[in-house]
Design a protein around this motif. Structure first.
Motif, PDB file in Angstrom:
ATOM      1  N   ASN A 290       3.206  11.438  -0.589  1.00  0.00           N
ATOM      2  CA  ASN A 290       3.847  12.686  -0.969  1.00  0.00           C
ATOM      3  C   ASN A 290       5.083  12.911  -0.096  1.00  0.00           C
ATOM      4  OD1 ASN A 290       4.503  15.132  -2.013  1.00  0.00           O
ATOM      5  ND2 ASN A 290       2.595  16.144  -1.479  1.00  0.00           N
ATOM      6  N   ARG A 291       6.088  12.118  -0.308  1.00  0.00           N
ATOM      7  CA  ARG A 291       7.295  12.166   0.515  1.00  0.00           C
ATOM      8  C   ARG A 291       8.035  13.498   0.414  1.00  0.00           C
ATOM      9  NH1 ARG A 291       7.764   6.430  -1.494  1.00  0.00           N
ATOM     10  NH2 ARG A 291       7.360   5.181   0.363  1.00  0.00           N
ATOM     11  N   THR A 292       7.886  14.194  -0.680  1.00  0.00           N
ATOM     12  CA  THR A 292       8.601  15.459  -0.860  1.00  0.00           C
ATOM     13  C   THR A 292       7.920  16.629  -0.146  1.00  0.00           C
ATOM     14  OG1 THR A 292       7.463  15.916  -2.941  1.00  0.00           O
ATOM     15  CG2 THR A 292       9.562  14.721  -3.074  1.00  0.00           C
ATOM     16  N   ALA A 293       6.743  16.405   0.423  1.00  0.00           N
ATOM     17  CA  ALA A 293       6.004  17.469   1.099  1.00  0.00           C
ATOM     18  C   ALA A 293       6.583  17.812   2.468  1.00  0.00           C
ATOM     19  CB  ALA A 293       4.536  17.081   1.247  1.00  0.00           C
ATOM     20  N   GLY A 294       7.536  17.032   2.926  1.00  0.00           N
ATOM     21  CA  GLY A 294       8.124  17.297   4.231  1.00  0.00           C
ATOM     22  C   GLY A 294       7.683  16.278   5.254  1.00  0.00           C
ATOM     23  N   HIS A 295       8.005  16.555   6.504  1.00  0.00           N
ATOM     24  CA  HIS A 295       7.675  15.619   7.577  1.00  0.00           C
ATOM     25  C   HIS A 295       7.488  16.363   8.896  1.00  0.00           C
ATOM     26  CE1 HIS A 295      12.106  15.946   7.432  1.00  0.00           C
ATOM     27  NE2 HIS A 295      12.008  15.946   8.747  1.00  0.00           N
ATOM     28  N   LEU A 296       6.825  15.691   9.811  1.00  0.00           N
ATOM     29  CA  LEU A 296       6.662  16.196  11.168  1.00  0.00           C
ATOM     30  C   LEU A 296       7.770  15.601  12.018  1.00  0.00           C
ATOM     31  CD1 LEU A 296       2.838  15.542  11.564  1.00  0.00           C
ATOM     32  CD2 LEU A 296       3.942  17.709  11.027  1.00  0.00           C
ATOM     33  N   THR A 297       8.264  16.360  12.985  1.00  0.00           N
ATOM     34  CA  THR A 297       9.295  15.834  13.860  1.00  0.00           C
ATOM     35  C   THR A 297       8.812  15.823  15.309  1.00  0.00           C
ATOM     36  OG1 THR A 297      10.309  18.004  14.157  1.00  0.00           O
ATOM     37  CG2 THR A 297      11.177  16.627  12.381  1.00  0.00           C
ATOM     38  N   THR A 298       9.355  14.893  16.083  1.00  0.00           N
ATOM     39  CA  THR A 298       9.052  14.797  17.500  1.00  0.00           C
ATOM     40  C   THR A 298      10.348  14.624  18.271  1.00  0.00           C
ATOM     41  OG1 THR A 298       8.897  12.383  17.600  1.00  0.00           O
ATOM     42  CG2 THR A 298       6.903  13.575  16.982  1.00  0.00           C
ATOM     43  N   THR A 299      10.309  14.979  19.526  1.00  0.00           N
ATOM     44  CA  THR A 299      11.438  14.689  20.401  1.00  0.00           C
ATOM     45  C   THR A 299      11.348  13.225  20.819  1.00  0.00           C
ATOM     46  OG1 THR A 299      10.227  15.216  22.419  1.00  0.00           O
ATOM     47  CG2 THR A 299      11.393  17.051  21.329  1.00  0.00           C
ATOM     48  N   GLN A 300      12.388  12.715  21.439  1.00  0.00           N
ATOM     49  CA  GLN A 300      12.364  11.338  21.921  1.00  0.00           C
ATOM     50  C   GLN A 300      11.238  11.142  22.945  1.00  0.00           C
ATOM     51  OE1 GLN A 300      14.308   8.744  20.810  1.00  0.00           O
ATOM     52  NE2 GLN A 300      12.964   7.472  22.032  1.00  0.00           N
ATOM     53  N   ALA A 301      11.076  12.097  23.849  1.00  0.00           N
ATOM     54  CA  ALA A 301      10.030  11.996  24.874  1.00  0.00           C
ATOM     55  C   ALA A 301       8.629  11.996  24.247  1.00  0.00           C
ATOM     56  CB  ALA A 301      10.162  13.132  25.880  1.00  0.00           C
ATOM     57  N   GLN A 302       8.410  12.851  23.247  1.00  0.00           N
ATOM     58  CA  GLN A 302       7.110  12.900  22.574  1.00  0.00           C
ATOM     59  C   GLN A 302       6.827  11.593  21.848  1.00  0.00           C
ATOM     60  OE1 GLN A 302       8.031  16.336  20.218  1.00  0.00           O
ATOM     61  NE2 GLN A 302       6.789  17.702  21.494  1.00  0.00           N
ATOM     62  N   TRP A 303       7.841  11.066  21.147  1.00  0.00           N
ATOM     63  CA  TRP A 303       7.657   9.820  20.395  1.00  0.00           C
ATOM     64  C   TRP A 303       7.365   8.656  21.352  1.00  0.00           C
ATOM     65  CZ3 TRP A 303       6.120   8.794  15.846  1.00  0.00           C
ATOM     66  CH2 TRP A 303       6.240   7.515  15.330  1.00  0.00           C
ATOM     67  N   THR A 304       8.080   8.596  22.458  1.00  0.00           N
ATOM     68  CA  THR A 304       7.861   7.537  23.443  1.00  0.00           C
ATOM     69  C   THR A 304       6.452   7.621  24.017  1.00  0.00           C
ATOM     70  OG1 THR A 304      10.205   7.448  23.980  1.00  0.00           O
ATOM     71  CG2 THR A 304       8.686   6.570  25.635  1.00  0.00           C
ATOM     72  N   ALA A 305       5.994   8.822  24.332  1.00  0.00           N
ATOM     73  CA  ALA A 305       4.637   9.008  24.854  1.00  0.00           C
ATOM     74  C   ALA A 305       3.597   8.590  23.822  1.00  0.00           C
ATOM     75  CB  ALA A 305       4.424  10.462  25.275  1.00  0.00           C
TER      76      ALA A 305
ATOM     77  N   GLN B 156       0.834  -1.198   0.000  1.00  0.00           N
ATOM     78  CA  GLN B 156       0.000   0.000   0.000  1.00  0.00           C
ATOM     79  C   GLN B 156       0.874   1.256   0.000  1.00  0.00           C
ATOM     80  OE1 GLN B 156      -3.420   0.021  -0.101  1.00  0.00           O
ATOM     81  NE2 GLN B 156      -3.251  -2.183  -0.365  1.00  0.00           N
ATOM     82  N   THR B 157       0.369   2.310  -0.630  1.00  0.00           N
ATOM     83  CA  THR B 157       1.082   3.584  -0.611  1.00  0.00           C
ATOM     84  C   THR B 157       0.307   4.638   0.177  1.00  0.00           C
ATOM     85  OG1 THR B 157       0.053   4.243  -2.699  1.00  0.00           O
ATOM     86  CG2 THR B 157       2.223   3.178  -2.812  1.00  0.00           C
ATOM     87  N   ASN B 158      -0.778   4.239   0.796  1.00  0.00           N
ATOM     88  CA  ASN B 158      -1.604   5.147   1.583  1.00  0.00           C
ATOM     89  C   ASN B 158      -1.244   4.976   3.058  1.00  0.00           C
ATOM     90  OD1 ASN B 158      -3.558   7.020   2.110  1.00  0.00           O
ATOM     91  ND2 ASN B 158      -5.241   5.576   2.021  1.00  0.00           N
ATOM     92  N   CYS B 159      -0.003   5.281   3.392  1.00  0.00           N
ATOM     93  CA  CYS B 159       0.537   5.009   4.721  1.00  0.00           C
ATOM     94  C   CYS B 159       1.392   6.178   5.197  1.00  0.00           C
ATOM     95  CB  CYS B 159       1.436   3.776   4.677  1.00  0.00           C
ATOM     96  SG  CYS B 159       0.710   2.362   3.849  1.00  0.00           S
ATOM     97  N   VAL B 160       1.931   6.021   6.378  1.00  0.00           N
ATOM     98  CA  VAL B 160       2.939   6.945   6.873  1.00  0.00           C
ATOM     99  C   VAL B 160       4.231   6.171   7.086  1.00  0.00           C
ATOM    100  CG1 VAL B 160       1.314   8.527   7.948  1.00  0.00           C
ATOM    101  CG2 VAL B 160       2.255   6.661   9.287  1.00  0.00           C
ATOM    102  N   GLU B 161       5.335   6.889   7.018  1.00  0.00           N
ATOM    103  CA  GLU B 161       6.653   6.310   7.280  1.00  0.00           C
ATOM    104  C   GLU B 161       7.266   7.026   8.465  1.00  0.00           C
ATOM    105  OE1 GLU B 161       8.627   5.033   3.134  1.00  0.00           O
ATOM    106  OE2 GLU B 161       8.336   7.188   3.370  1.00  0.00           O
TER     107      GLU B 161
END
Length: 62
Positions: free
Chosen positions: A36-51, A16-21
């Motif tokens: 749309n990989r060229t549209a950019g990405h969201l970033t999180t800190t380690q603490a945010q990702w763990t939560a 599938q291509t209707n996913c997130v990476e």
């Protein structure tokens, strides 16, 4: 901030291509849309990702 590396999507997505990476950051994670990989990405800190992952695993979003 260093660029995200090692992008991957869930094995449940199959072809599938209707996913997130998710990509690795030195101190966190990045998330982007596979359609749309060229549209950019969201970033999180380690603490945010763990939560976020903890919330998913404990069904807080259902």
């Amino acid at each position: 901030m260093s660029p995200a590396t090692h992008w991957h999507k869930s094995s449940y997505s199959g072809n599938q291509t209707n996913c997130v990476e998710v990509g690795r950051l030195t101190h966190g994670a990045a998330v982007r849309d596979t359609k749309n990989r060229t549209a950019g990405h969201l970033t999180t800190t380690q603490a945010q990702w763990t939560a976020f992952i903890t919330a998913l695993k404990t069904n807080r979003f259902e």
